[in-house]
Design a protein around this motif. Structure first.
Motif, PDB file in Angstrom:
ATOM      1  N   LEU A 249       0.819  -1.211   0.000  1.00 36.54           N
ATOM      2  CA  LEU A 249       0.000   0.000   0.000  1.00 36.54           C
ATOM      3  C   LEU A 249       0.854   1.262   0.000  1.00 36.54           C
ATOM      4  N   ASN A 250       2.076   1.165   0.525  1.00 27.30           N
ATOM      5  CA  ASN A 250       2.993   2.294   0.439  1.00 27.30           C
ATOM      6  C   ASN A 250       3.349   2.570  -1.016  1.00 27.30           C
ATOM      7  N   LEU A 251       3.581   1.498  -1.791  1.00 28.66           N
ATOM      8  CA  LEU A 251       3.848   1.644  -3.224  1.00 28.66           C
ATOM      9  C   LEU A 251       2.635   2.209  -3.950  1.00 28.66           C
ATOM     10  N   VAL A 252       1.437   1.737  -3.566  1.00 28.85           N
ATOM     11  CA  VAL A 252       0.194   2.230  -4.169  1.00 28.85           C
ATOM     12  C   VAL A 252       0.060   3.734  -3.935  1.00 28.85           C
ATOM     13  N   LYS A 253       0.301   4.174  -2.699  1.00 35.06           N
ATOM     14  CA  LYS A 253       0.167   5.602  -2.348  1.00 35.06           C
ATOM     15  C   LYS A 253       1.165   6.443  -3.132  1.00 35.06           C
ATOM     16  N   ARG A 254       2.399   5.985  -3.223  1.00 33.48           N
ATOM     17  CA  ARG A 254       3.425   6.745  -3.943  1.00 33.48           C
ATOM     18  C   ARG A 254       3.079   6.863  -5.424  1.00 33.48           C
ATOM     19  N   TYR A 255       2.563   5.777  -6.008  1.00 34.04           N
ATOM     20  CA  TYR A 255       2.183   5.809  -7.422  1.00 34.04           C
ATOM     21  C   TYR A 255       1.054   6.820  -7.635  1.00 34.04           C
ATOM     22  N   CYS A 256       0.043   6.776  -6.780  1.00 30.65           N
ATOM     23  CA  CYS A 256      -1.108   7.667  -6.930  1.00 30.65           C
ATOM     24  C   CYS A 256      -0.701   9.130  -6.765  1.00 30.65           C
ATOM     25  N   ASP A 257       0.154   9.421  -5.786  1.00 32.87           N
ATOM     26  CA  ASP A 257       0.615  10.797  -5.581  1.00 32.87           C
ATOM     27  C   ASP A 257       1.388  11.298  -6.797  1.00 32.87           C
ATOM     28  N   LYS A 258       2.214  10.419  -7.359  1.00 33.66           N
ATOM     29  CA  LYS A 258       3.049  10.807  -8.501  1.00 33.66           C
ATOM     30  C   LYS A 258       2.230  11.017  -9.767  1.00 33.66           C
ATOM     31  N   ASN A 259       1.126  10.271  -9.905  1.00 33.61           N
ATOM     32  CA  ASN A 259       0.354  10.310 -11.147  1.00 33.61           C
ATOM     33  C   ASN A 259      -0.988  11.033 -11.012  1.00 33.61           C
ATOM     34  N   ASN A 260      -1.106  11.862  -9.969  1.00 35.80           N
ATOM     35  CA  ASN A 260      -2.284  12.721  -9.810  1.00 35.80           C
ATOM     36  C   ASN A 260      -3.584  11.910  -9.735  1.00 35.80           C
ATOM     37  N   ILE A 261      -3.548  10.849  -8.925  1.00 40.26           N
ATOM     38  CA  ILE A 261      -4.722   9.996  -8.714  1.00 40.26           C
ATOM     39  C   ILE A 261      -5.134  10.098  -7.249  1.00 40.26           C
ATOM     40  N   GLU A 262      -6.398  10.408  -7.013  1.00 42.57           N
ATOM     41  CA  GLU A 262      -6.901  10.481  -5.636  1.00 42.57           C
ATOM     42  C   GLU A 262      -7.184   9.066  -5.135  1.00 42.57           C
ATOM     43  N   LEU A 263      -6.592   8.736  -4.006  1.00 44.05           N
ATOM     44  CA  LEU A 263      -6.728   7.403  -3.424  1.00 44.05           C
ATOM     45  C   LEU A 263      -7.614   7.493  -2.177  1.00 44.05           C
ATOM     46  N   ILE A 264      -8.738   6.773  -2.193  1.00 44.52           N
ATOM     47  CA  ILE A 264      -9.702   6.844  -1.095  1.00 44.52           C
ATOM     48  C   ILE A 264      -9.921   5.444  -0.524  1.00 44.52           C
ATOM     49  N   PHE A 265      -9.745   5.318   0.794  1.00 49.02           N
ATOM     50  CA  PHE A 265     -10.003   4.063   1.499  1.00 49.02           C
ATOM     51  C   PHE A 265     -11.177   4.264   2.449  1.00 49.02           C
ATOM     52  N   GLU A 266     -12.163   3.388   2.352  1.00 44.27           N
ATOM     53  CA  GLU A 266     -13.263   3.359   3.311  1.00 44.27           C
ATOM     54  C   GLU A 266     -13.389   1.933   3.839  1.00 44.27           C
ATOM     55  N   SER A 267     -13.377   1.780   5.142  1.00 35.74           N
ATOM     56  CA  SER A 267     -13.380   0.429   5.704  1.00 35.74           C
ATOM     57  C   SER A 267     -14.135   0.389   7.023  1.00 35.74           C
ATOM     58  N   THR A 268     -14.795  -0.715   7.266  1.00 37.60           N
ATOM     59  CA  THR A 268     -15.504  -0.961   8.514  1.00 37.60           C
ATOM     60  C   THR A 268     -15.131  -2.347   9.008  1.00 37.60           C
ATOM     61  N   LYS A 269     -14.812  -2.434  10.281  1.00 39.19           N
ATOM     62  CA  LYS A 269     -14.387  -3.703  10.866  1.00 39.19           C
ATOM     63  C   LYS A 269     -15.439  -4.783  10.664  1.00 39.19           C
ATOM     64  N   ASN A 270     -14.974  -5.935  10.172  1.00 42.91           N
ATOM     65  CA  ASN A 270     -15.809  -7.125   9.942  1.00 42.91           C
ATOM     66  C   ASN A 270     -16.886  -6.939   8.878  1.00 42.91           C
ATOM     67  N   ILE A 271     -16.800  -5.867   8.113  1.00 42.49           N
ATOM     68  CA  ILE A 271     -17.753  -5.639   7.012  1.00 42.49           C
ATOM     69  C   ILE A 271     -17.037  -5.605   5.664  1.00 42.49           C
ATOM     70  N   GLY A 272     -15.884  -4.945   5.622  1.00 43.51           N
ATOM     71  CA  GLY A 272     -15.127  -4.928   4.377  1.00 43.51           C
ATOM     72  C   GLY A 272     -14.479  -3.589   4.093  1.00 43.51           C
ATOM     73  N   THR A 273     -13.809  -3.518   2.955  1.00 42.61           N
ATOM     74  CA  THR A 273     -13.051  -2.330   2.570  1.00 42.61           C
ATOM     75  C   THR A 273     -13.353  -1.957   1.125  1.00 42.61           C
ATOM     76  N   THR A 274     -13.512  -0.661   0.889  1.00 44.91           N
ATOM     77  CA  THR A 274     -13.705  -0.142  -0.464  1.00 44.91           C
ATOM     78  C   THR A 274     -12.554   0.803  -0.795  1.00 44.91           C
ATOM     79  N   VAL A 275     -11.920   0.564  -1.931  1.00 44.04           N
ATOM     80  CA  VAL A 275     -10.809   1.408  -2.389  1.00 44.04           C
ATOM     81  C   VAL A 275     -11.211   2.065  -3.705  1.00 44.04           C
ATOM     82  N   GLU A 276     -11.014   3.390  -3.786  1.00 41.51           N
ATOM     83  CA  GLU A 276     -11.320   4.125  -5.012  1.00 41.51           C
ATOM     84  C   GLU A 276     -10.058   4.799  -5.541  1.00 41.51           C
ATOM     85  N   LEU A 277      -9.833   4.648  -6.842  1.00 36.03           N
ATOM     86  CA  LEU A 277      -8.767   5.364  -7.535  1.00 36.03           C
ATOM     87  C   LEU A 277      -9.428   6.357  -8.476  1.00 36.03           C
ATOM     88  N   LYS A 278      -9.395   7.642  -8.115  1.00 33.15           N
ATOM     89  CA  LYS A 278     -10.036   8.675  -8.931  1.00 33.15           C
ATOM     90  C   LYS A 278      -8.978   9.420  -9.731  1.00 33.15           C
TER      91      LYS A 278
END
Length: 284
Positions: A249-278
């Protein structure tokens, strides 16, 4: 590894010795000028000091940088040679499995060939990653025109072979961009791979490409607010029992910052995680 440690240890010792000798020499020079020669022209003294400082800077920079530059150059050459050597066995395995598939109808043998093919594809992925890293280090142009939807479908098709127990639900709309295709492939792989690792009992992962956004949703363990704050820290793992090194995820964040992509994480315990690359920039 040992040679690298020795290199840096010797480099530190050499720089310390040179720095100590330079400061000592400068103090002796100042004493000689002021107390022996009794130089009263401060401008002349300042000019001598500037010359000594410049020469010292040149020597100390060469002492520090040249061994590192040589070491990095050797590593790059080794990587390129390894990359070249990997190409031959991968091609041999691919061509051999294609021939074997044509000469047999045995189900068990075909399954074994399929496993060899999957392993060979994994080798190809490592080959592509190494090629990508070499090009990044040498600042080669990595951007190209490509369809994000097609790229996502290709990555999911590959990951299905690694995780046949998972159900990947795809919804893909056309989206053309000009960007780093291999880097985005690694980002997609990392996010989906994390979704699989933390899926728990759920076997579903939803992936959508729509409105300049890639959305990847899993229904696994999820994360609380404290974990979400740290997910981009290098080497951080919310679950130490999981495989990996905590750098994805550190690599993911660095790539998104470098390429002008908004990275959004939404997560709830025991329900799941949603990741958006805008993708912020206007797409074609």
């Amino acid at each position: 590894m040992e040679s690298g440690i020795n290199l840096f240890r010797n480099l530190r010792i050499n720089i310390f010795i040179y720095y100590f000798a330079t400061v000592t020499g400068f103090l002796l020079l100042a004493y000689y000028f002021l107390n022996v020669l009794h130089v009263e022209d401060l401008y002349l003294f300042a000019l001598v000091v500037v010359c000594v400082v410049i020469l010292s800077g040149v020597f100390i920079s060469k002492l520090a940088v040249d061994p590192l530059a040589e070491y990095v150059d050797d590593l790059q050459n080794l990587s390129k040679e390894t990359l070249h050597e990997l190409n031959l066995p991968i091609s041999t395995i691919t061509s051999t499995t294609q021939l074997l598939r044509k000469t047999t109808n045995d189900t068990k043998i075909l399954k074994r060939i399929a496993r060899i093919d999957t392993a060979c594809q994994m080798l190809k992925e490592r080959y592509n990653e190494l090629d990508y890293l070499i090009k990044m280090q040498t600042n080669q142009a990595l951007k190209e025109h490509f369809c994000v939807g097609e790229l996502v479908q290709q990555r999911v098709a590959f990951l299905k072979k690694l995780y046949p127990q998972m159900s990947f639900n795809l919804s893909v709309n056309a989206m053309q961009i000009f960007g780093d295709k291999k880097g985005l492939s690694k980002v997609i792989d990392n996010i989906i791979d994390n979704g699989v690792k933390y899926s728990n009992t759920s076997k579903n992962i939803n992936i959508e490409v729509k409105n300049n956004t890639i959305t990847i949703k899993d229904y696994g363990l999820g994360m609380d607010e404290m974990e979400l704050v740290r997910i981009f820290d290098k080497y951080y793992q919310s679950n130490k029992n999981m495989q990996g090194f905590g750098i994805g995820l550190n690599l993911v964040k660095r790539y998104c910052d470098k390429n002008n992509i908004e990275l959004i994480f939404e997560s709830t315990k025991n329900i799941g995680t949603t990741v958006e690359l805008k993708f912020k920039e206007k797409q074609e």
